[in-house]
Write an enzyme that holds these catalytic residues in place. Sequence first.
Site, mmCIF file in Angstrom:
data_model
loop_
_atom_site.group_PDB
_atom_site.id
_atom_site.type_symbol
_atom_site.label_atom_id
_atom_site.label_comp_id
_atom_site.label_asym_id
_atom_site.label_seq_id
_atom_site.Cartn_x
_atom_site.Cartn_y
_atom_site.Cartn_z
ATOM 1 C CD GLU A 47 4.136 0.863 6.973
ATOM 2 O OE1 GLU A 47 4.954 1.205 7.855
ATOM 3 O OE2 GLU A 47 3.788 1.637 6.052
ATOM 4 C CG ASP A 68 -0.287 -0.027 2.538
ATOM 5 O OD1 ASP A 68 0.746 -0.695 2.663
ATOM 6 O OD2 ASP A 68 -0.792 0.621 3.477
#
Length: 376
Positions: free
Chosen positions: A134, A69
Amino acid sequence: MAKPVLELARQLIARPSVTPADAGCLELIAARLAPLGFVCERMDRSGVANLWARRGAAAPLLCLAGHTDVVPAGAADRWTSDPFRPEVRDGMLFGRGAADMKSSLAAFVVAVERFIAERPDHDGSIAFLLTSDEEGDAVDGTARVVEALRARSETIDFCIVGEPTCETVLGDTIKNGRRGSLSARLVIMGLQGHVAYPDKVRNPIHLFAPALAELVATTWDGGNEYFPPTSFQVSNIHAGTGAGNVVPGDLDIQFNFRFSTATTADALQSRVHALLDRHDLEYEIEWTLGGMPFLTPPGRLVAALGAAVGQVTGAAGRLSTSGGTSDGRFIAQICAQVAELGPVNATIHKVNESVAVADLEPLAEIYRLTLEQLLG
């Protein structure tokens, strides 16, 4: 000349995996790992994509960890080129996630492909732990995978996290730990009223001011060999209705500790409560532990990474625990040796995020040499 790290990095950047979306990155990586003998296990949770891929069952287990991400790109017109159409200009690869951390993921994959081609019967095992959670809440990503691994008594011996650790040149910084993060929302209660009648109000700003001064002036600890002293920072403070003639009824404060292994979250909370009580304040406080500190003292992993960095780049690989938190804090719960190494971080989370193309193949070579030293 073929540039496989660059090509895979391009493919990953082209997938708009704004947290917590994965946008197909894990499928792309798993498709490269499966032919190498990795058993790829998806551990998705609450819309978050997680991958645990392992090759082999023997010890030691070396894990390569990271996230697919990325943070939002912001206004696309502020970028020189489309943030999700990777472009090479002036020796730099541009795109959201180029430095944080899709280039590291590409280098991981290529390094493992080369290592296995050279040493198909290597010692131990190799794993990938990848998530799309994250940059966001970090609740259903690596933390959940670690929980699942612990539940089945699966531990990790060495872990390299591909965070962009370097400051000026590739290899100049290896993170061998991170500080913990403890945040709080504090509400000081007062008594609202007209500013012209101070005898009929209790101004929470005035009441809290001496306590705030003491909080700011307090030396929480002296740090240690690897960590700086614990820091206290106020991030937000608000009171009042907006009217200039009204004393507020309460004061809302948000603050954060970045703390080392020289103290604990419980100790910091106890000291704050004692200080507030000593100032006879009426208050409510809500604590959030964002992560515990972790530290990997010099040992096999740090030595192997340092040697690989020196061989490839000539850099010294300075050890550091600076910066914010990372998913290493979760992995450290089941792994005694966790270290982080990735590209230069000068443009992470910024418009026109980029990474030097000349650093991509050397980064993969650093990872390959580390595999060779630990599992060769």
